[in-house]
Design an enzyme around this catalytic site. Structure first.
Site, PDB file in Angstrom:
ATOM      1  N   LYS A   1      75.887 -39.579  30.574  1.00  0.00           N
ATOM      2  CA  LYS A   1      74.871 -40.708  30.322  1.00  0.00           C
ATOM      3  C   LYS A   1      73.610 -40.079  30.820  1.00  0.00           C
ATOM      4  O   LYS A   1      73.611 -39.125  31.642  1.00  0.00           O
ATOM      5  CB  LYS A   1      75.365 -42.062  30.768  1.00  0.00           C
TER       6      LYS A   1
ATOM      7  N   ASP B   1      69.968 -45.419  23.690  1.00  0.00           N
ATOM      8  CA  ASP B   1      70.387 -46.596  24.552  1.00  0.00           C
ATOM      9  C   ASP B   1      69.190 -47.546  24.591  1.00  0.00           C
ATOM     10  O   ASP B   1      68.320 -47.295  23.845  1.00  0.00           O
ATOM     11  CB  ASP B   1      71.002 -46.094  25.877  1.00  0.00           C
TER      12      ASP B   1
HETATM   13  P1  NDP Z   1      67.312 -51.950  22.828  1.00  0.00           P
HETATM   14  O1  NDP Z   1      66.494 -51.280  23.916  1.00  0.00           O
HETATM   15  O2  NDP Z   1      67.327 -51.571  21.382  1.00  0.00           O
HETATM   16  O3  NDP Z   1      67.572 -53.347  23.138  1.00  0.00           O
HETATM   17  C1  NDP Z   1      67.799 -53.925  24.444  1.00  0.00           C
HETATM   18  C2  NDP Z   1      67.695 -55.558  24.273  1.00  0.00           C
HETATM   19  O4  NDP Z   1      68.021 -56.056  25.290  1.00  0.00           O
HETATM   20  C3  NDP Z   1      66.127 -55.779  23.884  1.00  0.00           C
HETATM   21  O5  NDP Z   1      66.139 -57.296  23.233  1.00  0.00           O
HETATM   22  C4  NDP Z   1      65.700 -56.323  25.559  1.00  0.00           C
HETATM   23  O6  NDP Z   1      64.752 -57.123  25.785  1.00  0.00           O
HETATM   24  C5  NDP Z   1      67.080 -56.538  25.938  1.00  0.00           C
HETATM   25  N1  NDP Z   1      67.122 -56.378  27.606  1.00  0.00           N
HETATM   26  C6  NDP Z   1      66.949 -55.030  28.001  1.00  0.00           C
HETATM   27  N2  NDP Z   1      67.292 -55.235  29.301  1.00  0.00           N
HETATM   28  C7  NDP Z   1      67.107 -56.170  29.560  1.00  0.00           C
HETATM   29  C8  NDP Z   1      67.416 -57.093  30.976  1.00  0.00           C
HETATM   30  N3  NDP Z   1      67.386 -56.278  31.992  1.00  0.00           N
HETATM   31  N4  NDP Z   1      67.262 -58.344  30.858  1.00  0.00           N
HETATM   32  C9  NDP Z   1      67.467 -59.044  29.558  1.00  0.00           C
HETATM   33  N5  NDP Z   1      67.377 -58.448  28.539  1.00  0.00           N
HETATM   34  C10 NDP Z   1      67.172 -57.208  28.420  1.00  0.00           C
HETATM   35  O7  NDP Z   1      68.737 -51.504  23.440  1.00  0.00           O
HETATM   36  P2  NDP Z   1      70.257 -51.224  22.431  1.00  0.00           P
HETATM   37  O8  NDP Z   1      70.511 -52.467  21.735  1.00  0.00           O
HETATM   38  O9  NDP Z   1      70.504 -49.942  22.018  1.00  0.00           O
HETATM   39  O10 NDP Z   1      71.299 -51.616  23.890  1.00  0.00           O
HETATM   40  C11 NDP Z   1      71.837 -52.791  24.418  1.00  0.00           C
HETATM   41  C12 NDP Z   1      73.150 -52.715  24.970  1.00  0.00           C
HETATM   42  O11 NDP Z   1      74.029 -52.118  24.333  1.00  0.00           O
HETATM   43  C13 NDP Z   1      72.915 -51.944  26.355  1.00  0.00           C
HETATM   44  O12 NDP Z   1      73.712 -52.400  27.246  1.00  0.00           O
HETATM   45  C14 NDP Z   1      73.577 -50.524  25.723  1.00  0.00           C
HETATM   46  O13 NDP Z   1      74.088 -49.691  27.083  1.00  0.00           O
HETATM   47  C15 NDP Z   1      74.548 -50.961  24.839  1.00  0.00           C
HETATM   48  N6  NDP Z   1      74.935 -50.009  23.931  1.00  0.00           N
HETATM   49  C16 NDP Z   1      74.093 -49.341  22.913  1.00  0.00           C
HETATM   50  C17 NDP Z   1      74.659 -48.421  22.066  1.00  0.00           C
HETATM   51  C18 NDP Z   1      73.588 -48.051  21.108  1.00  0.00           C
HETATM   52  O14 NDP Z   1      74.130 -47.375  20.003  1.00  0.00           O
HETATM   53  N7  NDP Z   1      72.433 -48.221  20.810  1.00  0.00           N
HETATM   54  C19 NDP Z   1      75.946 -48.119  21.982  1.00  0.00           C
HETATM   55  C20 NDP Z   1      76.786 -48.684  22.928  1.00  0.00           C
HETATM   56  C21 NDP Z   1      76.372 -49.496  23.756  1.00  0.00           C
HETATM   57  P3  NDP Z   1      63.128 -56.473  26.054  1.00  0.00           P
HETATM   58  O15 NDP Z   1      62.603 -55.938  24.791  1.00  0.00           O
HETATM   59  O16 NDP Z   1      62.513 -57.552  26.517  1.00  0.00           O
HETATM   60  O17 NDP Z   1      63.289 -55.527  27.007  1.00  0.00           O
END
Ligand code: NDP
Length: 448
Positions: free
Chosen positions: A129, A169
């Protein structure tokens, strides 16, 4: 919750001492060690060969300076990371996160979890990661490009299709992957599968964008059918986040007959009792890069609330898809009071340990992230296969394989839970099943 097995308890203590300033990493290791107690008792050779100690220490941790120039001509400096945790069963594989909260603890918890998740997919991928404490929000495309190029100027020497293959991510989506890959190609002179999540015109796979969200729904459906004899169809759901994972979980859940009534970002959440208009939300977030409040401005009847009280909304399914430890005990108590049937984690380590314990004790089906959100890395594995064989597979073929892998992961976790006397505990089952293959590979490969 305590680790009662003497050997694992003392090993965890040593891990704690060595990583005392890394709470998220320790949380992830504790959960896995806790689950592995029956395995350690059955197989003393694992302790003798130091398998637990070795797994809790990354093979390599790289941290580096990322200097770049902003639109005002000012030099900015961020810190980049890559943890190459375990290559026991394949090249390191795992995403890059760009978010101001990124530090060594976050990167190591994610890398550690990735080892077991990747193993569960059945594909030959090790765990890794990375990321940086860079915040792409509010930055111009030019700034993001310069940051990504500078990040890759260091990172490229550690990557390769058979060495280490990052993906996206939080904060790393199609735009960032494009810039990172362009710079990788420029520096190495090679067009090869050293990054996944690429665009469809330059080596990306169909379904990669949707994979984590879709996979989460396939997993949840199988869990409901096998463990409760019911389907998602007709249920209501609350999804946190509105990024890549959340969006495509919403799309697939709605296709499967679920009414998704709420979604969020880090500032607040929207409620749309009619069911979220996926196409509109996707456009607002992916194309226009707006805050989620814009949805309520455009949809009559939809409401926006600042804050993080999204879990007080009554629903059958809760799908946390934003970030780690977003589902706390007080949230779980509200969900249970409102009759939630299942919680399935789209974000990594969405729930605190107390949350998981409370949900399980109250009869809520609980799908842990390392099993339920493995769809993204599974399709990344399929992207690597396509790149290695210069092939391009169709959408339906990849989607079918994704569904098959997710159903397989559910059954591996359920079977392992039964085999080790904790039937139905998918947290323990996923940890045990993911660990089994990695530990076996480590035993065969000697002390390395
Ligand atoms: P994105 O950046 O596309 O989206 C993240 C979302 O979560 C946004 O809406 C963001 O809001 C919100 N967010 C992020 N940090 C925080 C925080 N500290 N508190 C509240 N809201 C938060 O990321 P992903 O959708 O790719 O990833 C989301 C989760 O899924 C993570 O945990 C990631 O590790 C996991 N994941 C992702 C994969 C992938 O293929 N992308 C695969 C497996 C797991 P804002 O815009 O306001 O920051």
């Amino acid at each position: 919750m305590h680790i009662t097995n003497e050997y694992l308890a003392s090993t965890f203590e040593a891990v704690q001492k060595r990583n005392s300033n890394e709470p998220e990493f320790l949380q992830a290791v504790f959960e896995v060690f806790h689950s592995l107690q029956p395995v350690a008792e059955k197989k003393p050779r694992l302790a003798k060969e130091g398998v637990f100690e070795r797994l809790a220490e990354p093979e390599r941790m790289i941290s580096f300076r990322v200097p770049w120039v902003d639109d005002q001509g000012k030099v900015q400096v961020n810190r980049g990371y890559r943890v190459q945790f375990s290559s026991a069963i394949g090249p390191y594989k795992g995403g890059l996160r760009f978010h101001p909260s990124v530090n060594s603890s976050i990167v190591k918890f994610l890398g550690f979890e990735q080892i077991f998740k990747n193993s569960l997919t059945g594909l030959p991928m090790g765990g890794g990661k990375g990321g940086a404490d860079f915040d792409p929000r509010g930055r111009s495309d030019g700034e993001v490009m310069r940051f990504c190029q500078s990040f890759m100027n260091e990172m490229y020497r550690h990557l390769g299709p058979n060495t280490d293959v990052p993906a996206g991510d939080i904060g790393v989506g199609g735009r960032e992957i494009g810039y990172l890959y362009g710079q990788y190609k420029k520096l190495t002179g090679r067009f090869e599968g050293a990054i996944t999540g690429k665009g469809l015109t330059y080596g990306g796979s169909q379904v990669r964008t949707q994979a984590t969200g879709y996979g989460l729904c396939y997993f949840t459906e199988e869990m409901l059918r096998k463990m409760k004899g019911i389907s998602m169809e007709g249920m209501t759901a609350v999804v946190s986040g509105s990024g890549n994972v959340a969006l495509y979980a919403i799309e697939k859940a709605q296709e499967m007959g679920v009414r998704v009534i709420a979604a969020s970002d880090s500032n607040g959440y929207i409620v749309d009792e009619k069911g979220i208009d996926f196409q509109l939300l996707r456009r607002l977030k992916e194309e226009e890069r707006l805050r989620i409040s814009a949805y309520a401005d455009q949809v009559p009847g939809a409401q926006y609330f600042p804050g993080r009280d999204i879990w007080s909304i009554k629903c059958d399914l809760a799908l946390p898809c934003a970030t780690q430890n977003e589902l706390r005990l007080e949230d779980a108590q509200k969900l249970v009071k409102n009759g939630v049937i299942a919680v399935a984690e789209g974000s990594n380590m969405s729930s605190t340990p107390e949350t998981i314990e409370y949900l399980q004790q109250n009869g809520v089906l609980f799908a842990p992230s390392k099993a339920a959100n493995a769809g993204g890395v599974a399709v990344s594995g399929l992207e690597m296969s396509q790149n290695a064989s210069h092939a391009i597979w169709g959408f339906d073929k990849v989607d079918r394989q994704l569904a098959k892998i997710m159903v397989g992961i559910f059954h591996s976790a359920l079977d392992a839970s039964a085999q080790y006397g904790v039937e139905g505990d998918l947290v323990a089952g996923a940890n045990i099943a993911g660990f089994a293959k990695v530990a076996n590979a480590m035993l065969w490969q000697g002390i390395v």
